[in-house]
Write an enzyme that holds these catalytic residues in place. Structure first.
Site, PDB file in Angstrom:
ATOM      1  CE  LYS A   1      -2.016  -1.114   3.925  1.00  0.00           C
ATOM      2  NZ  LYS A   1      -1.300  -2.377   4.233  1.00  0.00           N
TER       3      LYS A   1
ATOM      4  NE  ARG B   1       2.134  -4.887  11.044  1.00  0.00           N
ATOM      5  CZ  ARG B   1       3.195  -4.709  10.247  1.00  0.00           C
ATOM      6  NH1 ARG B   1       4.361  -5.252  10.541  1.00  0.00           N
ATOM      7  NH2 ARG B   1       3.085  -3.985   9.162  1.00  0.00           N
TER       8      ARG B   1
ATOM      9  NE  ARG C   1       6.181  -0.277  10.043  1.00  0.00           N
ATOM     10  CZ  ARG C   1       5.040  -0.299   9.366  1.00  0.00           C
ATOM     11  NH1 ARG C   1       4.952   0.355   8.221  1.00  0.00           N
ATOM     12  NH2 ARG C   1       3.986  -0.923   9.828  1.00  0.00           N
TER      13      ARG C   1
ATOM     14  NE  ARG D   1      -4.500  -0.924  10.203  1.00  0.00           N
ATOM     15  CZ  ARG D   1      -3.419  -0.504   9.573  1.00  0.00           C
ATOM     16  NH1 ARG D   1      -3.370   0.702   9.070  1.00  0.00           N
ATOM     17  NH2 ARG D   1      -2.377  -1.292   9.448  1.00  0.00           N
TER      18      ARG D   1
ATOM     19  NE  ARG E   1       7.806  -2.406   5.999  1.00  0.00           N
ATOM     20  CZ  ARG E   1       6.510  -2.223   6.271  1.00  0.00           C
ATOM     21  NH1 ARG E   1       5.730  -1.689   5.347  1.00  0.00           N
ATOM     22  NH2 ARG E   1       6.008  -2.567   7.421  1.00  0.00           N
TER      23      ARG E   1
HETATM   24  P1  AP5 Z   1       4.843  -1.649   1.782  1.00  0.00           P
HETATM   25  O1  AP5 Z   1       4.468  -0.802   0.609  1.00  0.00           O
HETATM   26  O2  AP5 Z   1       5.651  -1.005   2.855  1.00  0.00           O
HETATM   27  O3  AP5 Z   1       3.553  -2.377   2.378  1.00  0.00           O
HETATM   28  P2  AP5 Z   1       2.299  -1.797   3.152  1.00  0.00           P
HETATM   29  O4  AP5 Z   1       1.099  -2.479   2.603  1.00  0.00           O
HETATM   30  O5  AP5 Z   1       2.307  -0.305   3.154  1.00  0.00           O
HETATM   31  O6  AP5 Z   1       2.613  -2.386   4.599  1.00  0.00           O
HETATM   32  P3  AP5 Z   1       2.543  -1.745   6.068  1.00  0.00           P
HETATM   33  O7  AP5 Z   1       3.282  -2.714   6.947  1.00  0.00           O
HETATM   34  O8  AP5 Z   1       3.017  -0.343   6.088  1.00  0.00           O
HETATM   35  O9  AP5 Z   1       1.044  -1.799   6.343  1.00  0.00           O
HETATM   36  P4  AP5 Z   1       0.349  -1.768   7.689  1.00  0.00           P
HETATM   37  O10 AP5 Z   1      -1.040  -1.544   7.250  1.00  0.00           O
HETATM   38  O11 AP5 Z   1       0.574  -2.945   8.563  1.00  0.00           O
HETATM   39  O12 AP5 Z   1       1.091  -0.602   8.502  1.00  0.00           O
HETATM   40  P5  AP5 Z   1       0.683   0.911   8.836  1.00  0.00           P
HETATM   41  O13 AP5 Z   1       1.903   1.702   8.772  1.00  0.00           O
HETATM   42  O14 AP5 Z   1      -0.512   1.331   8.073  1.00  0.00           O
HETATM   43  O15 AP5 Z   1       5.616  -2.916   1.201  1.00  0.00           O
HETATM   44  C1  AP5 Z   1       6.130  -3.920   2.059  1.00  0.00           C
HETATM   45  C2  AP5 Z   1       7.444  -4.463   1.476  1.00  0.00           C
HETATM   46  O16 AP5 Z   1       7.146  -5.144   0.253  1.00  0.00           O
HETATM   47  C3  AP5 Z   1       8.474  -3.380   1.131  1.00  0.00           C
HETATM   48  O17 AP5 Z   1       9.761  -3.846   1.454  1.00  0.00           O
HETATM   49  C4  AP5 Z   1       8.311  -3.179  -0.395  1.00  0.00           C
HETATM   50  O18 AP5 Z   1       9.536  -2.778  -1.005  1.00  0.00           O
HETATM   51  C5  AP5 Z   1       7.884  -4.571  -0.843  1.00  0.00           C
HETATM   52  N1  AP5 Z   1       6.988  -4.549  -1.999  1.00  0.00           N
HETATM   53  C6  AP5 Z   1       5.936  -3.697  -2.196  1.00  0.00           C
HETATM   54  N2  AP5 Z   1       5.298  -3.988  -3.350  1.00  0.00           N
HETATM   55  C7  AP5 Z   1       5.961  -5.065  -3.878  1.00  0.00           C
HETATM   56  C8  AP5 Z   1       5.775  -5.837  -5.077  1.00  0.00           C
HETATM   57  N3  AP5 Z   1       4.795  -5.569  -5.957  1.00  0.00           N
HETATM   58  N4  AP5 Z   1       6.633  -6.878  -5.293  1.00  0.00           N
HETATM   59  C9  AP5 Z   1       7.641  -7.157  -4.399  1.00  0.00           C
HETATM   60  N5  AP5 Z   1       7.871  -6.448  -3.262  1.00  0.00           N
HETATM   61  C10 AP5 Z   1       7.040  -5.426  -3.009  1.00  0.00           C
HETATM   62  O19 AP5 Z   1       0.193   0.761  10.373  1.00  0.00           O
HETATM   63  C11 AP5 Z   1       1.101   0.466  11.409  1.00  0.00           C
HETATM   64  C12 AP5 Z   1       0.364   0.446  12.742  1.00  0.00           C
HETATM   65  O20 AP5 Z   1      -0.213   1.746  13.020  1.00  0.00           O
HETATM   66  C13 AP5 Z   1      -0.833  -0.523  12.813  1.00  0.00           C
HETATM   67  O21 AP5 Z   1      -0.427  -1.843  13.141  1.00  0.00           O
HETATM   68  C14 AP5 Z   1      -1.669   0.139  13.934  1.00  0.00           C
HETATM   69  O22 AP5 Z   1      -1.116  -0.136  15.206  1.00  0.00           O
HETATM   70  C15 AP5 Z   1      -1.487   1.632  13.659  1.00  0.00           C
HETATM   71  N6  AP5 Z   1      -2.515   2.169  12.740  1.00  0.00           N
HETATM   72  C16 AP5 Z   1      -2.284   2.704  11.510  1.00  0.00           C
HETATM   73  N7  AP5 Z   1      -3.436   3.098  10.939  1.00  0.00           N
HETATM   74  C17 AP5 Z   1      -4.426   2.799  11.828  1.00  0.00           C
HETATM   75  C18 AP5 Z   1      -5.829   2.939  11.788  1.00  0.00           C
HETATM   76  N8  AP5 Z   1      -6.461   3.440  10.712  1.00  0.00           N
HETATM   77  N9  AP5 Z   1      -6.537   2.504  12.860  1.00  0.00           N
HETATM   78  C19 AP5 Z   1      -5.923   1.986  13.947  1.00  0.00           C
HETATM   79  N10 AP5 Z   1      -4.585   1.820  14.043  1.00  0.00           N
HETATM   80  C20 AP5 Z   1      -3.834   2.215  12.985  1.00  0.00           C
END
Ligand code: AP5
Length: 221
Positions: free
Chosen positions: A13, A171, A160, A88, A127
């Site tokens: 994402k 997660r 991270r 979410r 990552r």
């Molecule tokens: P990446 O693009 O970083 O993946 P992502 O989907 O963004 O993963 P996240 O871990 O950031 O998502 P998340 O939803 O768990 O975390 P968030 O920060 O929102 O890609 C991942 C890896 O794959 C990278 O190394 C990339 O290079 C590689 N890659 C990408 N595309 C590829 C492809 N096509 N082919 C090969 N490799 C590829 O949330 C973190 C925490 O914050 C949550 O756990 C929660 O505690 C809190 N939080 C955030 N938002 C909320 C909310 N709305 N409500 C409540 N709590 C929240």
């Protein structure tokens, strides 16, 4: 151009949001990045949410809705935005609907990116993220030119705290229980589309742009 990128942790994402920002000139709103910035700066909010993030649990809906509502009122959101990691839960989606109605009835484009769990674990454990500009790297597939250094801004790359295998598993469980129901929710709203996240990064981006008739925009560069 009001996007919601939906999908489990690690599907890409953030990676796609960063490409879409370059292509479309609209901001990425990553609630995860916003919360991590608060933790890094040790603000009262950061101190409140630090442990929740480290365990991979979700921050409360009320708090998230307040943060997002404030962010969407900023002038850079008037032409569009890319929501990455929000909503979410169903209450967050309902709250977002109310916020958008107040902002002149904006219509969302919801794109689910999907990838099998085994691939997610491999992606997340490899990552690395720039501590300065948040650019996302992958040691196996999208490595920086110089180890540990961001290609774009020279910042140090970090791992991270929630990218440990045990936290990743939690997660994924939290995603299935609390976030996956949004797929049906947005299907009923008639704004849902899906893309296969197992394809190369540029292909996924091109398909997202093509879904909405923006075929003329190239996915890379
Ligand atoms: P990446 O693009 O970083 O993946 P992502 O989907 O963004 O993963 P996240 O871990 O950031 O998502 P998340 O939803 O768990 O975390 P968030 O920060 O929102 O890609 C991942 C890896 O794959 C990278 O190394 C990339 O290079 C590689 N890659 C990408 N595309 C590829 C492809 N096509 N082919 C090969 N490799 C590829 O949330 C973190 C925490 O914050 C949550 O756990 C929660 O505690 C809190 N939080 C955030 N938002 C909320 C909310 N709305 N409500 C409540 N709590 C929240």
């Amino acid at each position: 151009m009001y996007y919601v990128l939906l999908g489990p942790p690690g599907v890409g994402k953030g990676t796609q949001a960063q490409l879409l920002v370059k292509k479309l000139g609209i901001p990425q709103i990553s609630t995860g990045d916003m919360l991590r910035a608060e933790v890094k700066q040790k603000t009262p909010l950061g101190k409140r949410v630090r442990q929740i993030l480290e365990k991979g649990e979700l921050v409360s809906d009320d708090l998230m809705l307040k943060i997002v509502e404030e962010r969407l009122k900023k002038p850079d959101c008037t032409r569009g935005f890319i929501l990455d990691g929000f909503p979410r839960t169903i209450p967050q989606a309902e709250g977002l609907k109310g916020i958008l109605q107040k902002l002149n009835g904006i219509t969302l484009r919801v794109v689910e990116i999907s990838v099998p769990d085994e691939e997610i674990v491999a992606r997340l454990t490899n990552r690395r993220i720039c501590s300065q500009c948040q650019k996302v790297y992958n040691l196996l597939l999208a490595a920086p030119k110089v180890a540990g250094i961001c290609d774009e801004c020279g910042g140090a790359l970090i791992q991270r705290k929630d990218d440990r295998e045990d936290v990743i598993k939690n997660r994924l469980m939290v995603y299935r229980k609390q976030t996956k129901p949004l797929i049906e929710y947005y299907k009923k709203e008639g704004v849902y589309q899906a893309v296969n996240g197992l394809q190369p990064i540029e292909t996924v981006c091109r398909q997202i742009l093509q879904m909405h008739g923006m075929n003329g925009l190239k996915a890379s560069g």
